[in-house]
Design a protein around this motif. Structure first.
Motif, PDB file in Angstrom:
ATOM      1  N   GLU A   1      -3.006   5.368   3.965  1.00  0.00           N
ATOM      2  CA  GLU A   1      -3.555   6.228   2.919  1.00  0.00           C
ATOM      3  C   GLU A   1      -3.444   7.718   3.227  1.00  0.00           C
ATOM      4  O   GLU A   1      -4.110   8.537   2.610  1.00  0.00           O
ATOM      5  CB  GLU A   1      -5.018   5.857   2.668  1.00  0.00           C
TER       6      GLU A   1
ATOM      7  N   SER B   1      -4.320   7.834  -5.200  1.00  0.00           N
ATOM      8  CA  SER B   1      -3.575   6.922  -6.071  1.00  0.00           C
ATOM      9  C   SER B   1      -2.141   7.415  -6.123  1.00  0.00           C
ATOM     10  O   SER B   1      -1.804   8.415  -5.484  1.00  0.00           O
ATOM     11  CB  SER B   1      -4.179   6.894  -7.483  1.00  0.00           C
ATOM     12  N   GLU B   2      -1.317   6.761  -6.910  1.00  0.00           N
ATOM     13  CA  GLU B   2       0.065   7.225  -7.026  1.00  0.00           C
ATOM     14  C   GLU B   2       0.150   8.531  -7.806  1.00  0.00           C
ATOM     15  O   GLU B   2       1.195   9.174  -7.839  1.00  0.00           O
ATOM     16  CB  GLU B   2       0.949   6.167  -7.664  1.00  0.00           C
ATOM     17  N   ASN B   3      -0.962   8.970  -8.410  1.00  0.00           N
ATOM     18  CA  ASN B   3      -0.979  10.187  -9.209  1.00  0.00           C
ATOM     19  C   ASN B   3      -1.835  11.312  -8.640  1.00  0.00           C
ATOM     20  O   ASN B   3      -1.813  12.424  -9.160  1.00  0.00           O
ATOM     21  CB  ASN B   3      -1.466   9.884 -10.635  1.00  0.00           C
TER      22      ASN B   3
ATOM     23  N   ILE C   1       3.280   4.090  -1.242  1.00  0.00           N
ATOM     24  CA  ILE C   1       3.640   4.697  -2.513  1.00  0.00           C
ATOM     25  C   ILE C   1       4.938   5.452  -2.287  1.00  0.00           C
ATOM     26  O   ILE C   1       5.090   6.171  -1.302  1.00  0.00           O
ATOM     27  CB  ILE C   1       2.526   5.645  -2.994  1.00  0.00           C
TER      28      ILE C   1
ATOM     29  N   LYS D   1       0.814  -1.212   0.000  1.00  0.00           N
ATOM     30  CA  LYS D   1       0.000   0.000   0.000  1.00  0.00           C
ATOM     31  C   LYS D   1       0.848   1.263   0.000  1.00  0.00           C
ATOM     32  O   LYS D   1       0.332   2.343  -0.230  1.00  0.00           O
ATOM     33  CB  LYS D   1      -0.930   0.015   1.211  1.00  0.00           C
TER      34      LYS D   1
END
Length: 123
Positions: free
Chosen positions: A81, A100-102, A25, A23
């Motif tokens: 998160e 998200s990663e973006n 990043i 999870k």
């Protein structure tokens, strides 16, 4: 019997750590930007229309989060998160929800910060 129980605990906690790492990043070298499309930039010195945060190595970041022209240095860490930024000089902290990663969502004002294609050397 104790060895079996101990082995079970080791395997269980190893799997839990792997799941948590899945999870995670890795932000190092990434830049996230915010642009307010409804902003009146009649006074560009205040720069209330955009912001950025660049993630260096060693859990450090540079950012212009609240407009102006002073880039602050932050330390950062991730807990599942949530991404925490803590100003090195001012003691100001910010929290972002990791979508998200973006995409990051700044919790204080619910703005969306998007990862740019720009990746810089973190050294």
């Amino acid at each position: 019997m104790k060895n079996i129980f101990f082995t079970f605990l080791v395997i269980f906690f190893s799997c839990a750590q792997e799941e948590e790492m899945d999870k995670m990043i890795f932000f190092e070298g990434s830049t996230f930007n915010y642009i307010n499309p409804e902003c009146d930039n009649s006074n560009p010195e205040l720069n209330q229309c955009s912001g950025f945060v660049f993630f260096h190595s060693n859990n450090m970041a540079s950012g212009l989060l609240d407009g102006g022209d002073i880039v602050l240095e932050y330390s950062y860490n991730q807990e599942l998160e949530t991404l925490f930024l803590i100003s090195v000089d001012k003691g100001i902290s910010e929290e972002f929800k990791i979508v998200s990663e973006n995409i990051l969502i700044r919790k204080s004002d619910n703005t969306s910060w998007e990862k740019s294609g720009l990746v810089l050397d973190t050294k």
